[in-house]
Scaffold this motif. Structure first.
Motif, PDB file in Angstrom:
ATOM      1  N   ARG A 259       0.881  -1.633   0.001  1.00  0.00           N
ATOM      2  CA  ARG A 259       0.310   0.061  -0.078  1.00  0.00           C
ATOM      3  C   ARG A 259       1.187   1.192  -0.302  1.00  0.00           C
ATOM      4  N   VAL A 260       0.855   2.300  -1.288  1.00  0.00           N
ATOM      5  CA  VAL A 260       1.423   3.461  -0.996  1.00  0.00           C
ATOM      6  C   VAL A 260       0.370   4.423  -0.074  1.00  0.00           C
ATOM      7  N   VAL A 261       1.537   4.913   0.652  1.00  0.00           N
ATOM      8  CA  VAL A 261       0.567   6.108   1.442  1.00  0.00           C
ATOM      9  C   VAL A 261       1.764   7.315   0.725  1.00  0.00           C
ATOM     10  N   VAL A 262       0.765   8.505   0.209  1.00  0.00           N
ATOM     11  CA  VAL A 262       1.781   9.754   0.210  1.00  0.00           C
ATOM     12  C   VAL A 262       1.168  10.916   1.791  1.00  0.00           C
ATOM     13  N   ALA A 263       1.852  11.207   1.845  1.00  0.00           N
ATOM     14  CA  ALA A 263       1.785  11.613   3.591  1.00  0.00           C
ATOM     15  C   ALA A 263       2.384  13.433   3.533  1.00  0.00           C
ATOM     16  N   GLY A 264       1.311  14.456   4.101  1.00  0.00           N
ATOM     17  CA  GLY A 264       2.367  15.899   3.965  1.00  0.00           C
ATOM     18  C   GLY A 264       1.737  16.250   5.533  1.00  0.00           C
ATOM     19  N   ARG A 265       2.102  17.487   6.006  1.00  0.00           N
ATOM     20  CA  ARG A 265       1.741  18.053   7.098  1.00  0.00           C
ATOM     21  C   ARG A 265       1.019  19.007   6.808  1.00  0.00           C
ATOM     22  N   ALA A 266      -0.477  19.075   8.170  1.00  0.00           N
ATOM     23  CA  ALA A 266      -0.929  19.671   7.625  1.00  0.00           C
ATOM     24  C   ALA A 266      -0.593  21.110   7.771  1.00  0.00           C
ATOM     25  N   GLY A 267       0.096  21.667   8.516  1.00  0.00           N
ATOM     26  CA  GLY A 267       0.882  23.055   8.802  1.00  0.00           C
ATOM     27  C   GLY A 267       1.733  23.907   7.373  1.00  0.00           C
ATOM     28  N   GLU A 268       2.381  22.436   7.137  1.00  0.00           N
ATOM     29  CA  GLU A 268       3.550  22.818   6.050  1.00  0.00           C
ATOM     30  C   GLU A 268       2.058  23.021   4.500  1.00  0.00           C
ATOM     31  N   ILE A 273      -2.057  29.356   3.309  1.00  0.00           N
ATOM     32  CA  ILE A 273      -3.773  29.344   3.924  1.00  0.00           C
ATOM     33  C   ILE A 273      -3.905  30.199   4.674  1.00  0.00           C
ATOM     34  N   LYS A 274      -2.916  29.515   6.403  1.00  0.00           N
ATOM     35  CA  LYS A 274      -3.269  29.728   7.364  1.00  0.00           C
ATOM     36  C   LYS A 274      -2.887  30.651   7.659  1.00  0.00           C
ATOM     37  N   GLN A 275      -2.210  31.569   6.740  1.00  0.00           N
ATOM     38  CA  GLN A 275      -1.154  33.103   7.546  1.00  0.00           C
ATOM     39  C   GLN A 275      -2.351  33.862   6.411  1.00  0.00           C
ATOM     40  N   ARG A 276      -2.955  33.791   5.309  1.00  0.00           N
ATOM     41  CA  ARG A 276      -3.834  34.576   5.116  1.00  0.00           C
ATOM     42  C   ARG A 276      -5.164  34.984   6.361  1.00  0.00           C
ATOM     43  N   GLU A 277      -5.477  33.407   6.896  1.00  0.00           N
ATOM     44  CA  GLU A 277      -6.324  33.485   7.828  1.00  0.00           C
ATOM     45  C   GLU A 277      -6.272  34.454   8.603  1.00  0.00           C
ATOM     46  N   ILE A 279      -4.154  36.123   8.877  1.00  0.00           N
ATOM     47  CA  ILE A 279      -4.264  38.012   8.970  1.00  0.00           C
ATOM     48  C   ILE A 279      -5.957  38.536   9.128  1.00  0.00           C
ATOM     49  N   LEU A 280      -6.880  37.198   8.458  1.00  0.00           N
ATOM     50  CA  LEU A 280      -8.170  37.855   8.113  1.00  0.00           C
ATOM     51  C   LEU A 280      -8.834  37.799  10.189  1.00  0.00           C
ATOM     52  N   VAL A 281      -8.403  36.596  10.117  1.00  0.00           N
ATOM     53  CA  VAL A 281      -9.243  36.688  12.114  1.00  0.00           C
ATOM     54  C   VAL A 281      -8.975  37.871  12.557  1.00  0.00           C
ATOM     55  N   THR A 282      -7.570  37.779  12.733  1.00  0.00           N
ATOM     56  CA  THR A 282      -6.626  39.528  13.192  1.00  0.00           C
ATOM     57  C   THR A 282      -7.241  40.733  12.642  1.00  0.00           C
ATOM     58  N   LEU A 283      -7.512  40.236  11.479  1.00  0.00           N
ATOM     59  CA  LEU A 283      -8.533  42.272  11.532  1.00  0.00           C
ATOM     60  C   LEU A 283      -9.899  42.401  12.020  1.00  0.00           C
ATOM     61  N   ILE A 284     -10.964  41.092  11.843  1.00  0.00           N
ATOM     62  CA  ILE A 284     -11.668  40.688  12.293  1.00  0.00           C
ATOM     63  C   ILE A 284     -11.606  40.922  13.455  1.00  0.00           C
ATOM     64  N   VAL A 285     -11.076  40.167  14.444  1.00  0.00           N
ATOM     65  CA  VAL A 285     -10.878  40.262  16.102  1.00  0.00           C
ATOM     66  C   VAL A 285     -10.572  42.189  16.198  1.00  0.00           C
ATOM     67  N   LEU A 286      -9.760  42.543  15.620  1.00  0.00           N
ATOM     68  CA  LEU A 286      -9.399  44.366  15.889  1.00  0.00           C
ATOM     69  C   LEU A 286     -10.359  45.142  15.706  1.00  0.00           C
ATOM     70  N   LEU A 287     -11.306  44.777  14.296  1.00  0.00           N
ATOM     71  CA  LEU A 287     -12.424  45.537  14.045  1.00  0.00           C
ATOM     72  C   LEU A 287     -13.789  44.951  15.158  1.00  0.00           C
ATOM     73  N   LEU A 288     -13.768  44.295  15.212  1.00  0.00           N
ATOM     74  CA  LEU A 288     -14.818  44.068  16.622  1.00  0.00           C
ATOM     75  C   LEU A 288     -14.325  44.414  17.928  1.00  0.00           C
ATOM     76  N   VAL A 289     -13.123  44.634  18.487  1.00  0.00           N
ATOM     77  CA  VAL A 289     -12.300  44.895  19.480  1.00  0.00           C
ATOM     78  C   VAL A 289     -12.857  46.367  19.186  1.00  0.00           C
ATOM     79  N   GLY A 290     -12.208  46.809  18.131  1.00  0.00           N
ATOM     80  CA  GLY A 290     -12.836  48.865  17.769  1.00  0.00           C
ATOM     81  C   GLY A 290     -14.227  49.283  17.522  1.00  0.00           C
ATOM     82  N   LEU A 291     -15.393  47.980  17.117  1.00  0.00           N
ATOM     83  CA  LEU A 291     -16.402  48.383  17.785  1.00  0.00           C
ATOM     84  C   LEU A 291     -17.436  48.735  18.582  1.00  0.00           C
ATOM     85  N   SER A 292     -16.513  47.813  19.224  1.00  0.00           N
ATOM     86  CA  SER A 292     -16.476  47.725  20.718  1.00  0.00           C
ATOM     87  C   SER A 292     -16.312  48.963  21.556  1.00  0.00           C
TER      88      SER A 292
END
Length: 586
Positions: A259-268, A273-277, A279-292
């Motif tokens: 059985r051939v298994v091809v594997a990779g680390r999800a983080g790598e 994608i995670k970097q962009r996400e 940044i997006l989450v950080t912006l949303i949190v900052l926006l929510l804090v600012g609105l608060s």
């Protein structure tokens, strides 16, 4: 809890937490769908790569059929050629070109060797070898191969890219005897091409698993995969899966029994994608804090004014009703809080006025009570004086003066001494009798009257002075206004539904326009504008309203008059609403 804290708590419960919860749920769903689509697409790529490799296997296996059905090869292996010269000629002329063609058509093939099984066959080192040179383990594995079946063997079983060897027997032309064993050695480029087509590059790694799910090279697998993924590989034979750390695709290669298994680390793999996400989450949190913060600042500007007003209201009492002081720069605000403050100031001012008015009214009531206490002496003095006049008149045999004093005393006692506004019809008729007798004494022959009562008047409750104003109108506007005699008739009768009190005179009557004005006032309550009949209209209107209020139902007062013929006033009492009750006769 203050209103500011309530607004903050409401914001956190109703807005902040739901927004974060929805954002997290949306993020996990989106990330999960994205990763699943990614893994499924890689699985399809892996399956396509395996399909390509299977076609390579079939192409390589076709070399056996090419040799099997070549008569020169089968004759050579079957020992048909009697001399070495014939064998060499057939080898050079027909067999070696076939070898060369097979190697050229299949670049993955490193070498093609046939192990001969008959001694009389001429051995050629690079093409035909003696069967005794074959590895005993290999010979044991291929011993049970059936015609048309071959065997793929990994030369280095633990290597990630092993060299492959394919074995298959060659039979004589009648397929009754094995005359050779074909060995085709394959370079590891075949597996390398498969890995490349499957996307094994960069952060991706390929591993070979045994049929029981154990990595063939445990050291290399352990360095690339975590323990949880390795454990799941041994327990789960699904085509692909993904966890928080690894992405795994797998496929069974039946030809190699692995059985051939091809594997990779999800983080790598999803790093960008995670970097962009992130940044997006950080912006949303900052926006929510600012609105608060903005919401808190806006809520504070509103609630502070309300709290100041509330604190001021708590200091109010009967001795402290001062207005709420607003800063000069805030006086022109037209918002709801400014309106509330202005209304509150007006209310406080009005309450202060009402308290002062109530205080003054209390003083006036005390003064009035004192005046009433003083006034109680006067009626008794008047009654005693009238009684004295009556006694003196009787002692002097002046019967008329005695009667007038008696009648007038009764009227005054009825007017001043009763503590309530309700009497009986009997007493009301009695007082009217006294009233008419006094006027009869004054007008003599110019006034005659008649009273006809056919009801139990003592059982009928009624307001006081509902008959006197009407009789007074008949005398003042009737008998006193003309020189001829005037007759006043008062009749009380009843039907099953109502009681009728009829007061009529044969005086001068009422002019038509004035009559209509008075009737309109009685019916609609409109203002009487005729000054000549103002006193008569007001008296009749008051009696009408008292009758309607006291007897209710269809009880009413009717006025009829003809100029020069007289006037008739009828009081109609609804028996269903009439009050039959005991009345204080004091």
């Amino acid at each position: 809890m203050s209103i500011t804290r309530k607004m903050i708590l409401g914001y956190i419960i109703l807005i902040f937490i739901p927004v974060l919860g929805f954002g997290y749920h949306y993020y996990t769903q989106t990330y999960g769908n994205l990763t699943r689509q990614f893994v499924e697409s890689r699985q399809k790529i892996l399956e396509q790569a395996y399909a390509n490799m299977k076609s390579d296997f079939i192409r390589i296996q076709s070399v056996q059929r090419l040799l099997q059905y070549n008569p020169y090869v089968t004759d050579y292996l079957d020992g048909v050629y009697q001399t070495d010269a014939d064998s060499v000629y057939a080898l050079i002329r027909y067999i070696r070109p076939l070898y060369t063609q097979s190697l050229f058509a299949n670049p993955e093939i490193e070498s093609i060797v046939i192990y001969k099984m008959k001694n009389r066959v001429l051995p050629v080192t690079d093409l035909f070898r003696d069967q005794s040179l074959l590895n005993a383990q290999i010979e044991e594995k291929v011993e049970h191969l059936k015609p048309g079946k071959g065997l793929w063997i990994r030369e280095e079983p633990e290597a990630a890219k092993p060299d492959l060897i394919y074995y298959q027997h060659i039979y004589n032309t009648q397929f009754t005897e094995r005359i050779g064993l074909l060995e085709i050695r394959i370079r590891n480029s075949l597996i390398g091409n498969f890995y490349a087509a499957a996307g094994v590059e960069g952060n991706w790694h390929a591993f070979l698993l045994s049929p029981d799910g154990r990595p063939l090279n445990e050291g290399e697998a352990a360095s690339a995969l975590d323990e949880q993924t390795l454990h799941r590989l041994g327990q789960d034979d699904s085509a692909f899966f993904i966890n928080r750390k690894s992405i795994v695709n797998g496929i069974n290669i039946d030809e190699l029994n692995v059985r051939v298994v091809v594997a990779g680390r999800a983080g790598e793999v999803f790093y960008s994608i995670k970097q962009r996400e992130l940044i997006l989450v950080t912006l949303i949190v900052l926006l929510l804090v600012g609105l608060s913060v903005a919401y808190y600042a806006m809520a504070s500007t509103i609630t502070k004014r309300i709290l100041r007003l509330a604190r001021f209201m708590r200091t109010l009492n009967n001795d402290n009703l001062r207005q709420h002081i607003i800063k000069p720069d805030k006086l022109d605000e037209k918002d709801e809080i400014g309106f509330l403050t202005a209304t509150y100031n007006s209310m406080v001012q009005r309450v202060d006025e009402l308290i002062n008015n109530a205080h003054r009214a209390e003083l006036r009531n005390k003064e009035a009570a004192y005046m009433v206490l003083q006034a109680q002496i006067k009626p008794h003095f008047l009654y005693n004086t009238l009684e004295t006049i009556r006694m003196v008149a009787e002692s002097n045999n002046d019967r008329e003066a005695a009667d007038i004093s008696f009648w007038f005393g009764k009227l005054m006692r009825y007017s001043l001494s009763s503590k309530q506004d309700v009497t009986t019809l009997e007493r009301e008729l009695e007082m009217i009798t006294f009233y008419l007798k006094i006027h009869k004494m004054r007008l003599q022959a110019r006034l005659t009257y008649e009273i006809d009562v056919s009801v139990e008047a003592k059982h009928i409750a009624c307001p006081r002075f509902i008959l006197q104003p009407i009789v007074e109108n008949s005398i003042v506007h009737g008998a006193s206004a003309v020189l001829r005699p005037v007759h006043v008739r008062l009749q009380v009768e009843e039907t099953p539904e109502e009681i009728r009190i009829r007061i009529e005179d044969n005086g001068p009557g009422i002019a038509l326009d004035k009559l209509l004005a008075i009737q309109n006032q009685i019916t609609n309550g409109s203002e009487l504008r005729s000054e000549g009949e103002e006193s008569r209209g007001i008296g009749i209107y008051n009696v009408s309203e008292r009758i309607k209020s006291f007897f209710r139902g269809t009880s009413r007062l009717n006025l009829e008059s003809r100029q020069g013929e007289g006037t008739c006033v009828t009081i109609i009492i609804d028996k269903g609403e009439a009050k039959n009750e005991s009345i204080d006769r004091g």
